[in-house]
Scaffold this motif. Structure first.
Motif, PDB file in Angstrom:
ATOM      1  N   TYR A   1      -6.208  -7.243  -5.013  1.00 32.52           N
ATOM      2  CA  TYR A   1      -5.592  -6.563  -4.661  1.00 32.52           C
ATOM      3  C   TYR A   1      -3.677  -6.715  -4.120  1.00 32.52           C
ATOM      4  O   TYR A   1      -3.987  -7.419  -3.292  1.00 32.52           O
ATOM      5  CB  TYR A   1      -5.908  -5.835  -4.367  1.00 32.52           C
TER       6      TYR A   1
ATOM      7  N   CYS B   1      -3.189  -3.230   0.637  1.00 29.34           N
ATOM      8  CA  CYS B   1      -4.422  -4.182   0.144  1.00 29.34           C
ATOM      9  C   CYS B   1      -3.648  -5.596   0.564  1.00 29.34           C
ATOM     10  O   CYS B   1      -2.926  -5.854   0.752  1.00 29.34           O
ATOM     11  CB  CYS B   1      -4.347  -4.171  -1.692  1.00 29.34           C
TER      12      CYS B   1
ATOM     13  N   GLY C   1       0.945  -1.896  -0.468  1.00 30.02           N
ATOM     14  CA  GLY C   1       0.329  -0.241   0.146  1.00 30.02           C
ATOM     15  C   GLY C   1       0.763   0.773  -0.297  1.00 30.02           C
ATOM     16  O   GLY C   1       1.868   1.204  -0.224  1.00 30.02           O
TER      17      GLY C   1
ATOM     18  N   THR D   1      -4.059   0.090  -9.142  1.00 25.54           N
ATOM     19  CA  THR D   1      -3.849  -1.012  -8.523  1.00 25.54           C
ATOM     20  C   THR D   1      -3.490  -2.026  -8.599  1.00 25.54           C
ATOM     21  O   THR D   1      -4.076  -2.244 -10.377  1.00 25.54           O
ATOM     22  CB  THR D   1      -5.741  -1.412  -7.754  1.00 25.54           C
TER      23      THR D   1
ATOM     24  N   CYS E   1      -9.097  -2.648  -0.834  1.00 26.93           N
ATOM     25  CA  CYS E   1      -8.207  -2.030  -0.733  1.00 26.93           C
ATOM     26  C   CYS E   1      -8.431  -1.514   0.499  1.00 26.93           C
ATOM     27  O   CYS E   1     -10.172  -0.808   0.559  1.00 26.93           O
ATOM     28  CB  CYS E   1      -7.055  -0.821  -1.471  1.00 26.93           C
TER      29      CYS E   1
END
Length: 85
Positions: A50, A14, A3, A67, A22
């Motif tokens: 993700y 995530c 992240g 992402t 997320c």
């Protein structure tokens, strides 16, 4: 998982699991929302697997989030925030 910092100084994290999402987290333990992470809309409502998120905050009024998914044919998704960020 991975992240990074959001434009408003929260942390977005995530985790790659089916229909994952997320999460936005307030990193400051002295702030009221520190223990209340919020699911984001990054990548869509259905979630994904993700792995991480990155943000292009060049335009402060319209940040762009990216992402990635943790699989060999995983998608790279782009999410543009509205004027509210």
């Amino acid at each position: 998982c991975g992240g990074g910092m959001s434009p408003w100084n929260t942390w977005i994290s995530c985790e790659e699991y089916e229909n994952g999402q997320c999460w936005q987290i307030e990193p400051d333990p002295n702030k009221p929302n520190h223990n209340s992470p919020n699911a984001t809309l990054l990548g869509g409502l259905s979630g994904g697997e993700y792995e991480t998120v990155a943000v292009d905050n060049t335009n402060k009024k319209k940040p762009i989030f990216f992402t990635t998914e943790d699989k060999s044919n995983g998608e790279l998704r782009r999410f543009e925030a509205d004027d509210n960020g």
